[in-house]
Design a protein around this motif. Structure first.
Motif, PDB file in Angstrom:
ATOM      1  N   SER A 130       0.965  -1.395   0.101  1.00 51.81           N
ATOM      2  CA  SER A 130      -0.025   0.052  -0.048  1.00 51.81           C
ATOM      3  C   SER A 130       0.808   1.265  -0.138  1.00 51.81           C
ATOM      4  CB  SER A 130      -1.050   0.029   1.201  1.00 51.81           C
ATOM      5  OG  SER A 130       0.005   0.050   2.391  1.00 51.81           O
ATOM      6  N   TYR A 131       0.265   2.286  -0.012  1.00 51.43           N
ATOM      7  CA  TYR A 131       1.027   3.520  -0.211  1.00 51.43           C
ATOM      8  C   TYR A 131       1.743   3.955   1.276  1.00 51.43           C
ATOM      9  CZ  TYR A 131      -1.576   4.919  -4.356  1.00 51.43           C
ATOM     10  OH  TYR A 131      -2.100   5.080  -5.899  1.00 51.43           O
ATOM     11  N   PHE A 132       2.790   4.891   1.052  1.00 53.22           N
ATOM     12  CA  PHE A 132       3.377   5.575   2.413  1.00 53.22           C
ATOM     13  C   PHE A 132       2.322   6.022   3.343  1.00 53.22           C
ATOM     14  CE2 PHE A 132       6.177   8.453   4.348  1.00 53.22           C
ATOM     15  CZ  PHE A 132       7.024   7.826   4.914  1.00 53.22           C
ATOM     16  N   ALA A 133       2.326   6.304   4.492  1.00 55.49           N
ATOM     17  CA  ALA A 133       1.393   6.635   5.304  1.00 55.49           C
ATOM     18  C   ALA A 133       0.881   8.043   5.146  1.00 55.49           C
ATOM     19  CB  ALA A 133       1.965   6.289   6.916  1.00 55.49           C
ATOM     20  N   SER A 134       1.749   8.821   4.983  1.00 54.13           N
ATOM     21  CA  SER A 134       1.259   9.958   4.644  1.00 54.13           C
ATOM     22  C   SER A 134       0.658  10.251   3.188  1.00 54.13           C
ATOM     23  CB  SER A 134       2.516  11.145   4.599  1.00 54.13           C
ATOM     24  OG  SER A 134       3.325  10.994   5.856  1.00 54.13           O
ATOM     25  N   THR A 135       0.895   9.553   2.445  1.00 54.85           N
ATOM     26  CA  THR A 135       0.103   9.497   1.210  1.00 54.85           C
ATOM     27  C   THR A 135      -1.234   8.809   1.563  1.00 54.85           C
ATOM     28  OG1 THR A 135       2.324   9.054  -0.053  1.00 54.85           O
ATOM     29  CG2 THR A 135       0.214   8.733  -1.249  1.00 54.85           C
ATOM     30  N   VAL A 136      -1.374   7.979   2.306  1.00 57.12           N
ATOM     31  CA  VAL A 136      -2.837   7.385   2.559  1.00 57.12           C
ATOM     32  C   VAL A 136      -3.509   8.305   3.153  1.00 57.12           C
ATOM     33  CG1 VAL A 136      -3.936   5.567   4.112  1.00 57.12           C
ATOM     34  CG2 VAL A 136      -1.607   4.841   2.968  1.00 57.12           C
ATOM     35  N   SER A 137      -2.925   9.354   3.933  1.00 56.23           N
ATOM     36  CA  SER A 137      -3.667  10.143   4.737  1.00 56.23           C
ATOM     37  C   SER A 137      -4.437  10.944   3.656  1.00 56.23           C
ATOM     38  CB  SER A 137      -2.835  11.059   5.582  1.00 56.23           C
ATOM     39  OG  SER A 137      -2.779  10.122   6.889  1.00 56.23           O
ATOM     40  N   ASP A 138      -3.661  11.429   2.529  1.00 55.36           N
ATOM     41  CA  ASP A 138      -3.882  12.416   1.633  1.00 55.36           C
ATOM     42  C   ASP A 138      -5.197  11.560   0.648  1.00 55.36           C
ATOM     43  OD1 ASP A 138      -2.364  14.196   2.306  1.00 55.36           O
ATOM     44  OD2 ASP A 138      -0.805  13.933   0.847  1.00 55.36           O
ATOM     45  N   VAL A 139      -4.929  10.413   0.327  1.00 62.42           N
ATOM     46  CA  VAL A 139      -5.964   9.592  -0.226  1.00 62.42           C
ATOM     47  C   VAL A 139      -7.342   9.847   0.280  1.00 62.42           C
ATOM     48  CG1 VAL A 139      -6.784   7.493  -0.892  1.00 62.42           C
ATOM     49  CG2 VAL A 139      -4.396   8.030  -1.375  1.00 62.42           C
ATOM     50  N   ASN A 140      -7.319   9.669   1.941  1.00 65.75           N
ATOM     51  CA  ASN A 140      -8.683   9.734   2.602  1.00 65.75           C
ATOM     52  C   ASN A 140      -9.223  11.074   2.414  1.00 65.75           C
ATOM     53  OD1 ASN A 140      -7.860   7.101   3.274  1.00 65.75           O
ATOM     54  ND2 ASN A 140      -7.037   7.541   5.418  1.00 65.75           N
ATOM     55  N   LYS A 141      -8.555  12.002   2.548  1.00 65.30           N
ATOM     56  CA  LYS A 141      -9.140  13.384   2.433  1.00 65.30           C
ATOM     57  C   LYS A 141      -9.470  13.779   1.244  1.00 65.30           C
ATOM     58  CE  LYS A 141      -5.584  15.151   5.881  1.00 65.30           C
ATOM     59  NZ  LYS A 141      -4.575  16.201   6.018  1.00 65.30           N
ATOM     60  N   LEU A 142      -8.748  13.114   0.169  1.00 65.56           N
ATOM     61  CA  LEU A 142      -9.274  13.537  -1.388  1.00 65.56           C
ATOM     62  C   LEU A 142     -10.438  12.795  -1.671  1.00 65.56           C
ATOM     63  CD1 LEU A 142      -5.841  14.042  -2.932  1.00 65.56           C
ATOM     64  CD2 LEU A 142      -7.455  15.654  -2.655  1.00 65.56           C
ATOM     65  N   TRP A 143     -10.472  11.475  -1.145  1.00 65.64           N
ATOM     66  CA  TRP A 143     -11.545  10.681  -1.400  1.00 65.64           C
ATOM     67  C   TRP A 143     -12.996  11.337  -1.045  1.00 65.64           C
ATOM     68  CZ3 TRP A 143     -15.360   8.026   1.476  1.00 65.64           C
ATOM     69  CH2 TRP A 143     -16.161   7.284   0.750  1.00 65.64           C
ATOM     70  N   SER A 144     -12.735  11.734   0.358  1.00 61.90           N
ATOM     71  CA  SER A 144     -14.126  12.407   0.850  1.00 61.90           C
ATOM     72  C   SER A 144     -14.503  13.635   0.244  1.00 61.90           C
ATOM     73  CB  SER A 144     -13.650  12.868   2.410  1.00 61.90           C
ATOM     74  OG  SER A 144     -13.272  11.685   3.171  1.00 61.90           O
ATOM     75  N   GLN A 145     -13.658  14.222  -0.512  1.00 62.32           N
ATOM     76  CA  GLN A 145     -13.828  15.670  -1.334  1.00 62.32           C
ATOM     77  C   GLN A 145     -14.333  15.244  -2.666  1.00 62.32           C
ATOM     78  OE1 GLN A 145     -10.209  18.029  -1.515  1.00 62.32           O
ATOM     79  NE2 GLN A 145     -10.139  17.969   1.150  1.00 62.32           N
ATOM     80  N   LYS A 146     -13.996  14.242  -3.048  1.00 67.17           N
ATOM     81  CA  LYS A 146     -14.108  14.048  -4.710  1.00 67.17           C
ATOM     82  C   LYS A 146     -15.106  12.813  -4.909  1.00 67.17           C
ATOM     83  CE  LYS A 146      -9.533  15.651  -5.994  1.00 67.17           C
ATOM     84  NZ  LYS A 146      -9.906  16.510  -7.065  1.00 67.17           N
ATOM     85  N   VAL A 147     -15.242  11.859  -3.958  1.00 59.61           N
ATOM     86  CA  VAL A 147     -16.085  10.636  -4.364  1.00 59.61           C
ATOM     87  C   VAL A 147     -17.557  10.873  -4.023  1.00 59.61           C
ATOM     88  CG1 VAL A 147     -16.189   8.203  -4.326  1.00 59.61           C
ATOM     89  CG2 VAL A 147     -14.032   9.325  -4.732  1.00 59.61           C
ATOM     90  N   PRO A 148     -17.824  10.773  -2.542  1.00 57.73           N
ATOM     91  CA  PRO A 148     -19.340  10.299  -2.078  1.00 57.73           C
ATOM     92  C   PRO A 148     -20.120  11.643  -2.643  1.00 57.73           C
ATOM     93  CG  PRO A 148     -17.810  10.399  -0.318  1.00 57.73           C
ATOM     94  CD  PRO A 148     -16.912  10.846  -1.356  1.00 57.73           C
ATOM     95  N   GLY A 149     -21.190  11.173  -3.254  1.00 60.59           N
ATOM     96  CA  GLY A 149     -22.279  12.243  -3.632  1.00 60.59           C
ATOM     97  C   GLY A 149     -21.946  13.020  -4.804  1.00 60.59           C
ATOM     98  N   LYS A 150     -20.987  12.509  -5.513  1.00 56.54           N
ATOM     99  CA  LYS A 150     -20.623  13.298  -6.847  1.00 56.54           C
ATOM    100  C   LYS A 150     -21.283  12.623  -8.025  1.00 56.54           C
ATOM    101  CE  LYS A 150     -17.742  15.956  -4.499  1.00 56.54           C
ATOM    102  NZ  LYS A 150     -17.935  17.114  -4.443  1.00 56.54           N
TER     103      LYS A 150
END
Length: 388
Positions: free
Chosen positions: A368-388
């Protein structure tokens, strides 16, 4: 591998806030850590766990009692952070403790951010001299965790499905994406910030559009300049909203996602291999549910790593516990209780465990991704995916 500038330079500014925020973490069993030079104080250890409840149970119900029985005089407590909701606060706390040379209150850290704090120079250096158990761990597994990370179990994310309704499961990621759109409401995954199985599905879709070189950089270092290359992957994930369970319902955690499949509400979901095998064994997952692995790319997997905070004053006890976790008896507990892949050579383990894991090539699972990168994935997913 040490990149301490990433966090240490900010420690003075965040230390006071970090110590307060870290109090948000759930305590379970009480923290038995603490200063003191007496022999009894040095044998009171605390394990910080950022994971799901099955890993909390593994430690509290099985590993800790077995360690305490094998090592009279030791007492081990647990601080538990469900789903890693406060990971970055904990990283800040450990950073501040290291800079200020203060007891962080944790002697062992079991969390997805271990590679992150290892790269920042916050962990005790380990090798086969101070951690004899490492001699039985394949070098590729130790290397994958970065300097000072201690592998102690492994697993992979797999695709679980209902054999009654899915006689031929998808073989590739493209096949899976096509299946999801052809079977509205029959697939979902948990939100990536609530568990690794959903996180694995998200990063697998993102990796579909990345070069092998970019994937490797994101797995081994923090490279935010590459994150714009995720746009196509997030667009693909957003396009699935009308087709996932209840048109965009994303479960909270690995367990909730698996429960939807076991109860027949969906027909397919990514799950952790260890949770699946354990659920089969205890009857929570019915016999008609099976699992497979996809390719191009595969879902992620690998070892889970521990770290010993450099600031802990109980180094000898922490090293003793970490090394014990790599003994055949501890590895057998992990294999039997949570179906975790052993990280030591299989020939050290009982024959039934060797047979169960003979096809688990944990040295070559897709990381999987580096831990700091995973945090960015989580944030961007919340912004870009649900309800879009």
């Amino acid at each position: 591998m040490k990149q301490s500038h990433r966090f240490v330079v900010a420690a003075a500014a965040v230390s006071a806030a970090a110590l307060v925020l870290a109090g948000c973490v759930q305590s379970s069993g009480g923290s038995t850590g603490g200063g003191g030079s007496s022999d009894s104080a040095s044998k009171k250890l605390t394990v910080f766990i950022s994971a799901d409840t099955n890993i909390q149970d593994l430690w509290q119900k099985d590993l800790i009692p077995a360690f305490e029985k094998a090592n009279p005089g030791y007492q081990v407590g647990v601080d538990f952070d469900l789903h890693g909701l406060h990971d970055q606060q904990t990283v800040a706390k450990l950073t501040a403790a290291t800079v200020q040379k203060k007891d962080p209150g944790y002697d062992i850290v079991d969390a997805g951010f271990v590679s992150q704090i290892a790269a920042s120079g916050l962990l005790t250096a380990v090798d086969t001299k101070n951690l004899p158990g490492l001699k039985d761990v394949p070098a590729a597994i130790t290397k994958a965790g970065g300097h000072d990370g201690i592998p102690y179990r492994a697993s992979s994310v797999v695709l679980a499905y209902n054999t009654k309704t899915v006689p031929t499961p998808p073989k590739t990621l493209d096949d899976l994406l096509a299946w999801i759109k052809a079977h509205p409401g029959k697939f979902t995954y948990n939100s990536p910030d609530s568990g690794g199985s959903g996180q694995s599905f998200v990063t697998t879709v993102l990796d579909k559009y990345l070069s092998a070189a970019d994937q490797e950089k994101m797995e081994t270092t923090y490279t935010p300049d590459l994150e714009s290359k995720w746009d196509q992957g997030f667009s693909t994930l957003a396009s699935l909203n009308p087709y996932v369970y209840q048109k965009g319902v994303y479960p909270n955690g690995n367990n909730q996602a698996l429960d939807l499949l076991a109860s027949g509400q969906i027909d397919m979901v990514p799950v952790w291999s260890d949770q699946f095998v354990t659920g089969k064994k205890n009857g929570q997952i019915p016999s008609n549910i099976a699992y497979t692995q996809i390719s191009d790319p595969a879902l992620t997997g690998g070892a889970s790593y521990l770290g010993i905070p450099k600031a802990s004053p109980r180094q000898a006890g922490a090293l003793k516990l970490a090394s014990w976790l790599l003994t055949p008896s501890a590895q057998a507990i992990i294999a039997n209780d949570v179906a975790g892949y052993p990280v030591i050579n299989l020939d050290k383990l009982p024959q039934d465990i060797q047979t169960q894991f003979k096809d688990a090539d944990i040295a070559h699972l897709r990381p999987s991704y580096f831990a700091s990168t995973v945090s960015d994935v989580n944030k961007l997913w919340s912004q870009k995916v649900p309800g879009k």
